[in-house]
Design a protein around this motif. Sequence first.
Motif, mmCIF file in Angstrom:
data_model
loop_
_atom_site.group_PDB
_atom_site.id
_atom_site.type_symbol
_atom_site.label_atom_id
_atom_site.label_comp_id
_atom_site.label_asym_id
_atom_site.label_seq_id
_atom_site.Cartn_x
_atom_site.Cartn_y
_atom_site.Cartn_z
ATOM 1 N N GLY A 54 58.743 40.885 53.714
ATOM 2 C CA GLY A 54 58.399 40.816 55.129
ATOM 3 C C GLY A 54 57.338 39.774 55.441
ATOM 4 O O GLY A 54 56.776 39.759 56.535
ATOM 5 N N ARG A 55 57.059 38.879 54.490
ATOM 6 C CA ARG A 55 56.035 37.853 54.678
ATOM 7 C C ARG A 55 56.604 36.557 55.236
ATOM 8 O O ARG A 55 55.862 35.650 55.565
ATOM 9 N N LEU A 56 57.941 36.456 55.321
ATOM 10 C CA LEU A 56 58.576 35.228 55.764
ATOM 11 C C LEU A 56 59.747 35.563 56.664
ATOM 12 O O LEU A 56 60.553 36.435 56.358
ATOM 13 N N GLU A 57 59.807 34.860 57.785
ATOM 14 C CA GLU A 57 60.979 34.937 58.642
ATOM 15 C C GLU A 57 61.467 33.512 58.872
ATOM 16 O O GLU A 57 60.695 32.638 59.261
ATOM 17 N N GLY A 70 44.098 30.598 67.534
ATOM 18 C CA GLY A 70 42.976 30.643 66.595
ATOM 19 C C GLY A 70 43.504 30.656 65.184
ATOM 20 O O GLY A 70 44.005 29.657 64.691
ATOM 21 N N ALA A 71 43.413 31.817 64.517
ATOM 22 C CA ALA A 71 43.876 31.927 63.137
ATOM 23 C C ALA A 71 45.395 32.058 63.058
ATOM 24 O O ALA A 71 45.968 31.956 61.981
ATOM 25 N N ARG A 72 46.034 32.294 64.170
ATOM 26 C CA ARG A 72 47.488 32.448 64.210
ATOM 27 C C ARG A 72 48.067 31.521 65.274
ATOM 28 O O ARG A 72 47.324 30.852 65.987
ATOM 29 N N ALA A 73 49.363 31.528 65.371
ATOM 30 C CA ALA A 73 50.049 30.718 66.377
ATOM 31 C C ALA A 73 51.147 31.560 67.016
ATOM 32 O O ALA A 73 51.730 32.419 66.356
ATOM 33 N N ALA A 85 52.596 34.077 64.329
ATOM 34 C CA ALA A 85 52.744 33.749 62.919
ATOM 35 C C ALA A 85 51.529 33.020 62.382
ATOM 36 O O ALA A 85 50.756 32.437 63.123
ATOM 37 N N ASP A 86 51.421 33.073 61.053
ATOM 38 C CA ASP A 86 50.423 32.315 60.327
ATOM 39 C C ASP A 86 50.943 32.141 58.917
ATOM 40 O O ASP A 86 51.091 33.135 58.213
ATOM 41 N N PRO A 87 51.226 31.013 58.449
ATOM 42 C CA PRO A 87 51.319 29.726 59.122
ATOM 43 C C PRO A 87 52.716 29.506 59.727
ATOM 44 O O PRO A 87 53.617 30.299 59.509
ATOM 45 N N VAL A 88 52.858 28.395 60.422
ATOM 46 C CA VAL A 88 54.142 27.984 60.982
ATOM 47 C C VAL A 88 54.548 26.703 60.276
ATOM 48 O O VAL A 88 53.753 25.774 60.156
ATOM 49 N N VAL A 89 55.771 26.664 59.797
ATOM 50 C CA VAL A 89 56.300 25.464 59.167
ATOM 51 C C VAL A 89 57.481 25.004 60.008
ATOM 52 O O VAL A 89 58.457 25.730 60.170
ATOM 53 N N ASP A 90 57.365 23.820 60.558
ATOM 54 C CA ASP A 90 58.462 23.235 61.330
ATOM 55 C C ASP A 90 59.287 22.392 60.374
ATOM 56 O O ASP A 90 58.865 21.329 59.949
ATOM 57 N N GLY A 91 60.445 22.877 60.030
ATOM 58 C CA GLY A 91 61.319 22.174 59.101
ATOM 59 C C GLY A 91 62.473 21.492 59.802
ATOM 60 O O GLY A 91 63.524 21.297 59.205
#
Length: 185
Positions: A54-57, A70-73, A85-91
């Motif tokens: 549950g750490r990745l969607e 702040g610490a999240r987006a 989310a924290d962090p966000v990866v735009d792929g």
Amino acid sequence: MVDGLRGTTQRLWLRLDTAERARFVREQARGWEVLRHRMAPEVAARFRAYADQGRLEVAGAGLAAVADLGARARVALPGGRSVDADPVVDGTGPLTDVDATTVPLLAAMRRRRLLARDALGLGVACLPDGTVLDDQGLVVPDLHVVGPPRKGALWETTAVPEIRSQAADLAERLAGRHARQTVPA
């Protein structure tokens, strides 16, 4: 197996006309990219483990907006759904259409008509050797591209082996030209 097609892929791409290249991009490119740029099995296993915990969607929908919390987006996805989310990866990959670029150097070169998008919007209009063509299709002296901006001219141009080879070829051509210009008569 796919890596063994590198040289053949370039030769095939160069033999296609613009209409055939457009058809490939429209109908086959996504499948090819998935096969060509697969992740290492160890990395895939780690992604699966994170998803199982549950750490990745993975949301294959694109990004509509991202707000800094702040610490999240807060990520707004197309269709109205949002995720904190924290962090966000735009792929989603790089923007390939130089007509839509926000990169200051590229935008300035477009305004000065020193470069144009290639016919398929995959990068910069250029010859297969990376020599840049202006918006009239004429060679721009001393302006060259290496790597992904060459994708319209050379399909396989995003992986390190191809980029390394392009950079070495360009360096050799420029050094040879410099040597010819500085030889005393």
